[in-house]
Design a protein around this motif. Sequence first.
Motif, PDB file in Angstrom:
ATOM      1  N   VAL A 139       0.836  -1.201   0.000  1.00 55.81           N
ATOM      2  CA  VAL A 139       0.000   0.000   0.000  1.00 55.81           C
ATOM      3  C   VAL A 139       0.872   1.253   0.000  1.00 55.81           C
ATOM      4  CG1 VAL A 139      -1.796   1.293   1.213  1.00 55.81           C
ATOM      5  CG2 VAL A 139      -1.876  -1.200   1.159  1.00 55.81           C
ATOM      6  N   PHE A 140       1.864   1.309   0.826  1.00 50.99           N
ATOM      7  CA  PHE A 140       2.794   2.440   0.848  1.00 50.99           C
ATOM      8  C   PHE A 140       4.213   1.897   0.822  1.00 50.99           C
ATOM      9  CE2 PHE A 140       5.670   5.181   3.276  1.00 50.99           C
ATOM     10  CZ  PHE A 140       5.593   6.324   2.485  1.00 50.99           C
ATOM     11  N   LEU A 141       5.011   2.382  -0.165  1.00 54.93           N
ATOM     12  CA  LEU A 141       6.378   1.896  -0.305  1.00 54.93           C
ATOM     13  C   LEU A 141       7.363   3.061  -0.304  1.00 54.93           C
ATOM     14  CD1 LEU A 141       8.444  -0.375  -0.912  1.00 54.93           C
ATOM     15  CD2 LEU A 141       7.967  -0.014  -3.342  1.00 54.93           C
ATOM     16  N   ALA A 142       8.305   3.028   0.575  1.00 53.93           N
ATOM     17  CA  ALA A 142       9.387   4.017   0.601  1.00 53.93           C
ATOM     18  C   ALA A 142      10.669   3.242   0.365  1.00 53.93           C
ATOM     19  CB  ALA A 142       9.433   4.730   1.945  1.00 53.93           C
ATOM     20  N   GLN A 143      11.371   3.551  -0.739  1.00 56.90           N
ATOM     21  CA  GLN A 143      12.586   2.808  -1.018  1.00 56.90           C
ATOM     22  C   GLN A 143      13.696   3.734  -1.509  1.00 56.90           C
ATOM     23  OE1 GLN A 143      11.262  -0.159  -3.811  1.00 56.90           O
ATOM     24  NE2 GLN A 143      11.421   1.201  -5.577  1.00 56.90           N
ATOM     25  N   THR A 144      14.923   3.332  -1.331  1.00 60.89           N
ATOM     26  CA  THR A 144      16.087   4.130  -1.727  1.00 60.89           C
ATOM     27  C   THR A 144      17.116   3.211  -2.343  1.00 60.89           C
ATOM     28  OG1 THR A 144      17.842   5.597  -0.950  1.00 60.89           O
ATOM     29  CG2 THR A 144      17.139   3.876   0.571  1.00 60.89           C
ATOM     30  N   ASP A 145      17.952   3.806  -3.265  1.00 62.11           N
ATOM     31  CA  ASP A 145      19.032   3.018  -3.840  1.00 62.11           C
ATOM     32  C   ASP A 145      20.329   3.187  -3.046  1.00 62.11           C
ATOM     33  OD1 ASP A 145      17.478   1.966  -5.818  1.00 62.11           O
ATOM     34  OD2 ASP A 145      17.946   3.505  -7.297  1.00 62.11           O
ATOM     35  N   ALA A 146      20.246   3.960  -1.996  1.00 70.81           N
ATOM     36  CA  ALA A 146      21.432   4.115  -1.148  1.00 70.81           C
ATOM     37  C   ALA A 146      21.752   2.767  -0.510  1.00 70.81           C
ATOM     38  CB  ALA A 146      21.180   5.165  -0.082  1.00 70.81           C
ATOM     39  N   PRO A 147      23.006   2.438  -0.426  1.00 72.51           N
ATOM     40  CA  PRO A 147      23.362   1.136   0.168  1.00 72.51           C
ATOM     41  C   PRO A 147      23.203   1.166   1.682  1.00 72.51           C
ATOM     42  CG  PRO A 147      25.328   2.392  -0.306  1.00 72.51           C
ATOM     43  CD  PRO A 147      24.180   3.193  -0.865  1.00 72.51           C
ATOM     44  N   SER A 148      23.177  -0.001   2.228  1.00 77.58           N
ATOM     45  CA  SER A 148      23.105  -0.072   3.683  1.00 77.58           C
ATOM     46  C   SER A 148      24.373   0.515   4.287  1.00 77.58           C
ATOM     47  CB  SER A 148      22.934  -1.521   4.127  1.00 77.58           C
ATOM     48  OG  SER A 148      24.077  -2.262   3.761  1.00 77.58           O
ATOM     49  N   GLY A 149      24.201   1.058   5.452  1.00 71.98           N
ATOM     50  CA  GLY A 149      25.321   1.695   6.112  1.00 71.98           C
ATOM     51  C   GLY A 149      25.367   3.187   5.845  1.00 71.98           C
ATOM     52  N   THR A 150      24.434   3.720   4.955  1.00 75.30           N
ATOM     53  CA  THR A 150      24.375   5.160   4.677  1.00 75.30           C
ATOM     54  C   THR A 150      23.592   5.812   5.806  1.00 75.30           C
ATOM     55  OG1 THR A 150      24.273   4.573   2.340  1.00 75.30           O
ATOM     56  CG2 THR A 150      23.849   6.880   2.903  1.00 75.30           C
ATOM     57  N   THR A 151      24.255   6.248   6.801  1.00 71.97           N
ATOM     58  CA  THR A 151      23.574   6.719   8.015  1.00 71.97           C
ATOM     59  C   THR A 151      22.806   8.010   7.812  1.00 71.97           C
ATOM     60  OG1 THR A 151      25.574   7.885   8.704  1.00 71.97           O
ATOM     61  CG2 THR A 151      25.291   5.616   9.487  1.00 71.97           C
ATOM     62  N   THR A 152      23.178   8.867   6.734  1.00 75.50           N
ATOM     63  CA  THR A 152      22.484  10.153   6.526  1.00 75.50           C
ATOM     64  C   THR A 152      21.291  10.017   5.576  1.00 75.50           C
ATOM     65  OG1 THR A 152      24.042  10.687   4.755  1.00 75.50           O
ATOM     66  CG2 THR A 152      24.539  11.525   6.966  1.00 75.50           C
ATOM     67  N   GLU A 153      21.072   8.818   4.991  1.00 80.37           N
ATOM     68  CA  GLU A 153      19.917   8.611   4.092  1.00 80.37           C
ATOM     69  C   GLU A 153      18.713   8.234   4.933  1.00 80.37           C
ATOM     70  OE1 GLU A 153      17.905   7.841   0.255  1.00 80.37           O
ATOM     71  OE2 GLU A 153      19.164   9.302   1.261  1.00 80.37           O
ATOM     72  N   GLU A 154      17.782   9.194   5.096  1.00 81.98           N
ATOM     73  CA  GLU A 154      16.586   8.937   5.894  1.00 81.98           C
ATOM     74  C   GLU A 154      15.435   8.555   4.965  1.00 81.98           C
ATOM     75  OE1 GLU A 154      17.362  11.826   9.689  1.00 81.98           O
ATOM     76  OE2 GLU A 154      16.672  12.772   7.843  1.00 81.98           O
ATOM     77  N   ILE A 155      15.018   7.322   4.972  1.00 82.50           N
ATOM     78  CA  ILE A 155      14.006   6.799   4.050  1.00 82.50           C
ATOM     79  C   ILE A 155      12.611   7.247   4.456  1.00 82.50           C
ATOM     80  CG2 ILE A 155      13.137   4.692   2.961  1.00 82.50           C
ATOM     81  CD1 ILE A 155      15.800   3.379   3.761  1.00 82.50           C
ATOM     82  N   VAL A 156      12.320   7.191   5.697  1.00 83.35           N
ATOM     83  CA  VAL A 156      11.040   7.670   6.239  1.00 83.35           C
ATOM     84  C   VAL A 156      11.357   8.540   7.446  1.00 83.35           C
ATOM     85  CG1 VAL A 156       8.861   7.034   7.334  1.00 83.35           C
ATOM     86  CG2 VAL A 156       9.758   5.642   5.469  1.00 83.35           C
ATOM     87  N   LYS A 157      10.667   9.712   7.523  1.00 86.17           N
ATOM     88  CA  LYS A 157      10.911  10.588   8.663  1.00 86.17           C
ATOM     89  C   LYS A 157       9.608  11.277   9.058  1.00 86.17           C
ATOM     90  CE  LYS A 157      14.369  13.963  10.279  1.00 86.17           C
ATOM     91  NZ  LYS A 157      15.540  14.780   9.860  1.00 86.17           N
ATOM     92  N   VAL A 158       9.318  11.353  10.308  1.00 84.91           N
ATOM     93  CA  VAL A 158       8.119  12.003  10.841  1.00 84.91           C
ATOM     94  C   VAL A 158       8.572  13.144  11.746  1.00 84.91           C
ATOM     95  CG1 VAL A 158       6.023  11.719  12.197  1.00 84.91           C
ATOM     96  CG2 VAL A 158       6.815   9.855  10.744  1.00 84.91           C
TER      97      VAL A 158
END
Length: 705
Positions: free
Chosen positions: A498-517
Motif C-alpha cells: 500500500v505504501f512503499l518508501a525505497q532508496t538506492d542508497a546502500p546499507s550503512g548510509t547513516t544520513t539517508e533517511e528513508i522515512v521521517k516524521v
Amino acid sequence: ATIDSGGLTVTSGGITVADNGVVVASTDASSNTLQVTSSSTTFAEATVAAYSANTATKTSFNLIEAGESSSTLMFEVRGDGKTTISNGGLDVTDGVTVATGGLTVTAGGATITGGVTLPDDTLLVETTTSTSDTVVTAYAKNDAHQGVVFLAQTDAPSGTTTEEIVKVIMNADADNSEAASTIFKITAEPKTEIVTGGLTVTAGGVIIGAGGLSATGQTITSGGLNVAGGGITNSAVTTTAGLTSSSLITAQAGLIISGGTTTSAAITASGLITGTSGMALTTAANTDPALTATATATGYTGYVAELHSDRTASADFNFLTCKANGIEVLGVDGTGFLESAGLRVTSNGATIDSGGLTVTSGGITVADNGVVVASTDASSNTLQVTSSSTTFAEATVAAYSANTATKTSFNLIEAGESSSTLMFEVRGDGKTTISNGGLDVTDGVTVATGGLTVTAGGATITGGVTLPDDTLLVETTTSTSDTVVTAYAKNDAHQGVVFLAQTDAPSGTTTEEIVKVIMNADADNSEAASTIFKITAEPKTEIVTGGLTVTAGGVIIGAGGLSATGQTITSGGLNVAGGGITNSAVTTTAGLTSSSLITAQAGLIISGGTTTSAAITASGLITGTSGMALTTAANTDPALTATATATGYTGYVAELHSDRTASADFNFLTCKANGIEVLGVDGTGFLESAGLRVTSNGATIDSGG
C-alpha cells in the motif's frame, strides 16, 4: 476584390475560400480581430473548425496557433493535436482529463488544491540526481491540525499475510553489490515488522498495550519500553455622332455606335430593341466610354441599366461580360452569378444575401477591422478552416497581435456563449483559461515551466504519478482535521504494498533517511521542530521521541535482541525468542518470558506475574548486584512459582547457587512473615524453621542426628 470601406457582409450562404486561405488583420484596438458566433440555439457543430489533409507529416504544421507573430507564438495546436502553451499558463475551471499519455511536469512542480486521487493506480515519487532532498513530505501546516498527517489503509481483511500496507526498502535497485533489503513493513496480518536494522527508541519509551513483546537484539537508549498490555508482535447600324430618339429604335441586325461618349453623342431613347444580332457599341477614343447610361432625373428611382432575358435563369447564357483584349475579366451569367478577376469595394461594404461567398484561389485578406462570422445553421460549423495540402507545415488557424506591451489586457483566442460569458481563452501572453467543461487530453500534457496548480477539485490520475527526478510535497494550511496523504488499496483482494518508501542508497548510509516524521515542522510554537520517527539506510528504525505504544498485537523482534533502559510492561508480558534481554532495570507487571539468557544489570523487578504464563520462564537469569525482587499484592497469588512441566523431569525445580564456599555468614533462603523470619537456610545448608511437619514419606537425617 478589394473593399476599401464598409467591409463585407454576407447575410446568407456564408463564405467559402477554396484556396489560398484567409488572412485577417485589424488596427482597431476595441473590436475582436476575428469573431465567430453561432446564433443557433440548437447548434451542434464546431464554432471554429481547423482541418488539414496532411496526414503524413502532422508534426510539421499547426492546426491552430496564436501569439505576437508567426515566429513568436504563445499557443499552438500542432497537426497531430499536440497543444503547446508557451507562455501564460493554463487555467481550467471544470477539471482536466488525460485519457492517455499521462501528465508530465518537467519543471516547476505541481501544486494541487483539493487533494490527489488515483482511483485504481499507484503513486511513484522518484529522485534520481538529488542526494539529499526529502522524496515525499506529508505536512499539516495548520498548528491546530488534529487529523491524520499520513494514512496508509487497505480494504483487505485482517489475516491477509501477503497484503503489505507500508513497506520500507533499502538499496531497491540492488546496485551496490548487495540485494534490495526490506527494513520495515506493516501487513494486513495485521503485523508491523522491522525486518532489519532493529528498533531504536531514543526517548519516550515503547508502550505495548497487549500481545506481548518478543524481541531479539534491540536497543532502546532512553525513555524506556512500556508495554501496557498484550505484549509486542461560381450588318448592323453604325454611327459615329451619336443617336438621339424620342421613340422606339429597332435595329434588326444590330446597332453599332462608335463614338458618342457623352449624353448628346450617345443613345437617348425611351426604348431600344435590337434584332437577332443584338447591338454593339464601339469607341476608338482612349478615354471615352463605349456605353454610358445616365438617369438625369434627380428624383430617379428606377434602374439606370436593366438587363432582361425571356429565358429562365440559367448558367447556359450570360447577362454581362467584360473582356480586355478578348479575355473575360468579369461576367454575370443567366443565374446572376458574377465572375470577376477581382473585387474592390470603396464604401458601404459588400453584402451577400444568399449563396454565400466562395473563393477558389487567392484567399481572403482583411487588412483592417477584422472578420465577424455568425450563423443560424445548427448543423454546420460556424467557422471551418481546412488545409488540404498533404505536406502542410504552417498553422491552420493563426492568431497574432502586435500589442506586446499589455499582453494580459486582450485575448488571442476566446470561445464561449458570448464575449461576456467565455469558456475558453488564450490571453495575449499565452495564458490559456478553460472556464467550463474541463480539458480532455489524449496524448499527455507536458508543463515545461511554471508547474501545475490545481486550486479546487483536486486531481484524479489514472495510470499513476511519476516524479522522475523531483519531490512530492502535500501541504494543508487551513484544514485542522483532513488526512494529508492517504495510501488506500480499495480492492479487498489487494495483496501488494500500500505504501512503499525505497532508496538506492546502500546499507550503512547513516544520513539517508528513508522515512521521517517531524512534529511542529515550522517551529512556530515556541519550540523547535522535532523528529518523532525515522527509518534510515543504516539500516535503522528509530523512534526519536514520544516512545512506542502498541495497544494490541504485541511486538515480535526476530533477531538482534532488545536492549532497554527503564522499561515498563504492564500487560501481555515480554517474550524474547532469542538473544536475551540486556538492560539496566526492567519493570514488568505482566510477566517476562525468555527462551534465552536474561541479564539485568540493575535488577529485574516483576510485580504481578504469579503463574508460569505471567511469570518468568527462562533458561537462565542473571541479575546484577541489586539482585531480583518478586512482589505480588494479591491475597492468594504466589510471588514466585517455579514449575517443571516435563513429566519425566529429573532436574532441580529450584536451584540456588553461591560462588562463596559454604559458610553460615550468608543465607541461601529466608522466609519472613511481616519482617520476622520463620524459616531460613544458611550458607552451610543449615535449615532453621519455626516448626517442621512431614505429611508423608517421613523424615530422614543422614548425618548429624
